[in-house]
Design a protein around this motif. Structure first.
Motif, PDB file in Angstrom:
ATOM      1  N   LYS A 142       0.879  -1.108  -0.297  1.00  0.00           N
ATOM      2  CA  LYS A 142       0.048  -0.308   0.537  1.00  0.00           C
ATOM      3  C   LYS A 142       0.370   1.203  -0.347  1.00  0.00           C
ATOM      4  O   LYS A 142       1.104   2.152  -1.102  1.00  0.00           O
ATOM      5  N   LEU A 143       1.703   1.540   0.528  1.00  0.00           N
ATOM      6  CA  LEU A 143       2.890   2.777   0.967  1.00  0.00           C
ATOM      7  C   LEU A 143       3.424   2.960  -0.440  1.00  0.00           C
ATOM      8  O   LEU A 143       3.467   4.044  -0.521  1.00  0.00           O
ATOM      9  N   VAL A 144       4.015   1.587  -0.817  1.00  0.00           N
ATOM     10  CA  VAL A 144       5.062   1.518  -2.051  1.00  0.00           C
ATOM     11  C   VAL A 144       3.880   2.387  -3.181  1.00  0.00           C
ATOM     12  O   VAL A 144       4.916   3.251  -3.670  1.00  0.00           O
ATOM     13  N   ALA A 145       2.864   1.552  -3.701  1.00  0.00           N
ATOM     14  CA  ALA A 145       2.218   2.253  -4.221  1.00  0.00           C
ATOM     15  C   ALA A 145       2.063   4.065  -3.917  1.00  0.00           C
ATOM     16  O   ALA A 145       1.903   4.728  -5.125  1.00  0.00           O
ATOM     17  N   LEU A 146       1.233   4.651  -2.685  1.00  0.00           N
ATOM     18  CA  LEU A 146       1.901   5.843  -2.815  1.00  0.00           C
ATOM     19  C   LEU A 146       2.525   6.427  -2.957  1.00  0.00           C
ATOM     20  O   LEU A 146       2.551   7.251  -3.570  1.00  0.00           O
ATOM     21  N   GLN A 147       3.814   6.022  -2.246  1.00  0.00           N
ATOM     22  CA  GLN A 147       4.986   6.446  -2.432  1.00  0.00           C
ATOM     23  C   GLN A 147       5.567   6.990  -4.169  1.00  0.00           C
ATOM     24  O   GLN A 147       5.760   7.857  -4.716  1.00  0.00           O
ATOM     25  N   ARG A 148       5.092   5.863  -5.004  1.00  0.00           N
ATOM     26  CA  ARG A 148       5.676   5.938  -6.461  1.00  0.00           C
ATOM     27  C   ARG A 148       4.299   7.278  -7.042  1.00  0.00           C
ATOM     28  O   ARG A 148       5.427   8.046  -7.485  1.00  0.00           O
ATOM     29  N   ALA A 149       3.031   7.288  -6.517  1.00  0.00           N
ATOM     30  CA  ALA A 149       2.201   7.745  -7.379  1.00  0.00           C
ATOM     31  C   ALA A 149       2.878   9.954  -7.207  1.00  0.00           C
ATOM     32  O   ALA A 149       2.214  10.385  -7.516  1.00  0.00           O
ATOM     33  N   MET A 150       3.440  10.043  -5.398  1.00  0.00           N
ATOM     34  CA  MET A 150       3.957  10.822  -5.024  1.00  0.00           C
ATOM     35  C   MET A 150       5.313  11.297  -5.803  1.00  0.00           C
ATOM     36  O   MET A 150       5.346  12.775  -6.240  1.00  0.00           O
ATOM     37  N   GLY A 151       5.878  10.607  -6.321  1.00  0.00           N
ATOM     38  CA  GLY A 151       6.955  10.882  -7.143  1.00  0.00           C
ATOM     39  C   GLY A 151       7.029  10.550  -8.847  1.00  0.00           C
ATOM     40  O   GLY A 151       7.750  10.501  -9.461  1.00  0.00           O
TER      41      GLY A 151
END
Ligand code: DC
Length: 219
Positions: free
Chosen positions: A109-118
């Motif tokens: 979940k968090l990696v998907a959010l982080q990739r979207a942020m970047g």
């Protein structure tokens, strides 16, 4: 920074190496966003504590994650819309963040959010698996380290400044335990990306580390 040029800077390293201090200052200097991924794992850990959910209970964890929102606003970390900057910095949350970050569902979940942020803008992102996993194609990757004694000393100073009681032996033991867990876990453990530049900040001040990093970015 040229507005047309997007740069993503990944900063990884063990607990207390100074990643967030450096990443925050770097983002300010370059006028780009800063994403503290450790704060996101901490926010999930805080919610696990508040709701009394065991991260090893797969079904309960799935339910909790489905109704959890982690985000940043103006450099504040938001858990379901609530600013939790201070609540995520307790020793209990530190320990559970390290433990629960071994759970694949949380990382996914968090990696998907982080990739979207970047995905669209220039950012500085710090954590454990940014250069090796989250932003494998980041333009710049740094691996920040320092000796255990120096890292424990910095953490102890931070705690003292907050008026907390400090037992340096406990702080050192806590750092060693987290290092071991973060670097030996199954999914995306802490490790230096092959193309990351390593900086040992044991004998360096903040400005010196910043200059060492900026030298690579500006040349
Ligand atoms: O950087 P920090 O101490 O705030 O991170 C808290 C914990 O979160 C850390 O012990 C391991 C986990 N973490 C992670 O697994 N992956 C990241 N990218 C960042 C943190």
């Amino acid at each position: 920074m040229e507005s047309t040029e997007r740069i993503r800077i990944a900063i990884d390293g063990p607990a207390g190496a100074g990643k967030s201090t450096i990443a925050k200052a770097l983002a300010r200097e370059l006028c780009i966003d800063y994403i503290d991924t450790g704060a996101m794992y901490r926010a999930i850990a805080l919610k696990l504590i508040r709701q009394g959910v065991d991260y090893k209970d797969a079904e309960a964890l799935e339910r909790l994650l489905a109704e959890t929102d982690v985000d940043f606003r103006d450099d504040h970390i938001l858990l379901d819309g609530e600013i939790v900057d201070a609540d995520i910095r307790t020793p209990a949350v530190s320990q559970l963040a390290s433990d629960s970050s071994t759970a694949w569902a949380i990382r996914e979940k968090l990696v998907a959010l982080q990739r979207a942020m970047g995905a669209k803008k220039s950012i500085v992102m710090d954590g454990r698996d940014i250069g090796t996993n989250v932003l494998k194609d980041a333009e710049y990757k740094f691996f920040l380290t320092a000796s255990v004694a120096v890292r424990a000393g910095r953490r102890a100073l931070e705690m003292e400044q907050k008026g907390e009681a400090v037992d340096i032996a406990c702080v050192e033991a806590d750092i060693k335990a987290r290092d071991l867990q973060d670097s030996t876990r199954k999914h995306n453990p802490l490790s230096k990306a092959a193309d990351a530049i390593e900086i040992d900040s044991s004998a360096m001040g903040i400005r010196e580390v910043m200059d060492a990093i900026l030298k690579h970015i500006r040349t």
